[in-house]
Scaffold this motif. Structure first.
Motif, PDB file in Angstrom:
ATOM      1  N   THR A  79       0.987  -0.763   0.355  1.00  0.00           N
ATOM      2  CA  THR A  79      -0.335   0.282  -0.298  1.00  0.00           C
ATOM      3  C   THR A  79       0.762   1.435   0.148  1.00  0.00           C
ATOM      4  O   THR A  79       0.707   2.775   0.347  1.00  0.00           O
ATOM      5  CB  THR A  79      -0.763   0.343   0.782  1.00  0.00           C
ATOM      6  N   GLY A  80       1.882   1.180  -0.184  1.00  0.00           N
ATOM      7  CA  GLY A  80       2.940   2.145  -0.349  1.00  0.00           C
ATOM      8  C   GLY A  80       2.535   3.120  -0.910  1.00  0.00           C
ATOM      9  O   GLY A  80       2.232   2.530  -2.330  1.00  0.00           O
ATOM     10  N   PRO A  81       3.336   4.380  -1.325  1.00  0.00           N
ATOM     11  CA  PRO A  81       2.713   5.276  -2.255  1.00  0.00           C
ATOM     12  C   PRO A  81       3.343   4.978  -3.964  1.00  0.00           C
ATOM     13  O   PRO A  81       2.649   5.126  -5.285  1.00  0.00           O
ATOM     14  CB  PRO A  81       3.644   6.812  -2.389  1.00  0.00           C
ATOM     15  N   ARG A  82       4.019   3.781  -3.923  1.00  0.00           N
ATOM     16  CA  ARG A  82       5.231   3.243  -4.893  1.00  0.00           C
ATOM     17  C   ARG A  82       4.911   1.830  -4.905  1.00  0.00           C
ATOM     18  O   ARG A  82       5.246   1.562  -6.091  1.00  0.00           O
ATOM     19  CB  ARG A  82       6.888   3.691  -4.862  1.00  0.00           C
ATOM     20  N   ALA A  83       4.664   1.441  -3.875  1.00  0.00           N
ATOM     21  CA  ALA A  83       4.487  -0.075  -4.154  1.00  0.00           C
ATOM     22  C   ALA A  83       2.968  -0.820  -4.917  1.00  0.00           C
ATOM     23  O   ALA A  83       2.037  -0.245  -5.350  1.00  0.00           O
ATOM     24  CB  ALA A  83       4.205  -0.449  -2.449  1.00  0.00           C
ATOM     25  N   SER A  84       3.292  -1.745  -5.792  1.00  0.00           N
ATOM     26  CA  SER A  84       2.174  -2.482  -5.821  1.00  0.00           C
ATOM     27  C   SER A  84       1.979  -3.737  -5.550  1.00  0.00           C
ATOM     28  O   SER A  84       2.691  -4.269  -5.488  1.00  0.00           O
ATOM     29  CB  SER A  84       2.288  -2.491  -7.647  1.00  0.00           C
ATOM     30  N   SER A  85       0.320  -4.095  -5.597  1.00  0.00           N
ATOM     31  CA  SER A  85       0.273  -5.388  -5.364  1.00  0.00           C
ATOM     32  C   SER A  85       0.141  -6.652  -5.997  1.00  0.00           C
ATOM     33  O   SER A  85      -0.446  -7.983  -6.306  1.00  0.00           O
ATOM     34  CB  SER A  85      -0.938  -5.632  -4.114  1.00  0.00           C
ATOM     35  N   VAL A  86      -0.081  -6.107  -7.237  1.00  0.00           N
ATOM     36  CA  VAL A  86      -0.437  -6.758  -8.257  1.00  0.00           C
ATOM     37  C   VAL A  86       1.329  -6.602  -9.222  1.00  0.00           C
ATOM     38  O   VAL A  86       1.589  -5.960  -9.611  1.00  0.00           O
ATOM     39  CB  VAL A  86      -1.333  -6.060  -9.708  1.00  0.00           C
TER      40      VAL A  86
END
Length: 277
Positions: A79-86
């Protein structure tokens, strides 16, 4: 007159329905495959989780995210500003990439979930496979540098097995994914297992300063690694010696087996979880 117009305008605006929260969109792409993960809200309240997968512009999968582990609550894993879960990864090196979705269930010491979506040419859609990686989660690496990806994690079944969570040791676990299933390949990486075993034994040795007040969780993880390496006989001799010396203790006291009773319980546990050849 001007004041009356302003008041009427404010009342009219306040009567309008509230606009829904803007959705967050995370996208991954590789070749013709594109995956889009959308959700609304912020930690710890999320809603509207949805995954869409397309190939060459044709949507082949578009459904709300469902997880048997999350229950009513499911959050993005990153959920970080540059993080992605997909992510889009060719996990088995077949040339047909998988879509990997990171999820989080919330709660104390729980739970990192990976959903892997595999293309099924017979139905022209994607089939989902889910694994709960518990508290340790998993990182995806190419350990052998051969194009095949591994999920590097720890065996969460050891948590609370012989003592509380803080004192539980979780031995190394390495999984691959192919054919719609996860496969335990930890034994194929003996060097990494030896390093993990050495770390647990070092921790156990350091516990001498506390008179081994809560040592059973750590030595259980060491024993699991030793069994993985085919050194169960030597591990059993070491455990017996430590039991005689009074070094196998649990801070939970009589509620958990200690000494030789712990050794017997550990051996049964390792058999149930596939560590015994």
């Amino acid at each position: 007159m001007r004041r009356a117009l302003i008041t009427a305008f404010v009342l009219a605006v306040s009567a309008l329905p509230a606009s829904p929260a803007l959705a967050t969109t995370q996208t991954a792409g590789a070749g013709p495959v594109t995956a889009t993960f959308t959700f609304s809200g912020h930690y710890p309240n999320y809603s509207g989780l949805r995954l869409r997968i397309s190939q060459s512009g044709s949507v082949l999968y578009d459904h709300p995210v469902r997880s048997k582990t999350c229950g009513k609550y499911c959050a993005p894993g990153a959920t970080g500003p540059r993080a992605s879960s997909v992510h889009i990864l060719d996990l088995a090196g077949t040339g047909q990439p998988n879509v990997v979705l990171d999820l989080y269930s919330g709660g104390a010491h729980c739970c990192s979930i990976e959903q892997v979506f595999t293309f099924d040419p017979a139905t022209m859609t994607y089939a989902a496979t889910e694994r709960n990686f518990g508290d340790p989660g998993a990182r995806i690496e190419d350990l052998s540098h051969d194009g095949h990806k591994e999920f590097v994690t720890a065996d969460d079944s050891f948590a609370y097995a012989f003592t509380d969570f803080a004192a539980s040791g979780l031995p190394l676990q390495i999984l691959t994914f192919s054919g719609g299933r996860f496969h335990d390949v930890t034994a194929a990486y003996p060097g990494l297992v030896r390093t993990d075993a050495a770390d647990w034994l070092r921790t156990f040795t350091h516990m001498a300063r506390q008179h081994y007040a809560d040592s059973v969780g750590v030595i259980a993880a060491w024993a699991a690694d030793e069994y993985r390496l085919g050194r169960s006989a030597a591990a059993n001799r070491f455990l017996a010696a430590q039991a005689r010396a009074g070094h196998l203790k649990s801070a939970l006291g009589r509620s958990e087996p200690q000494g030789q009773r712990f050794v017997a319980a550990l051996k049964a546990f390792l058999r149930r979880h596939g560590y015994t050849p």
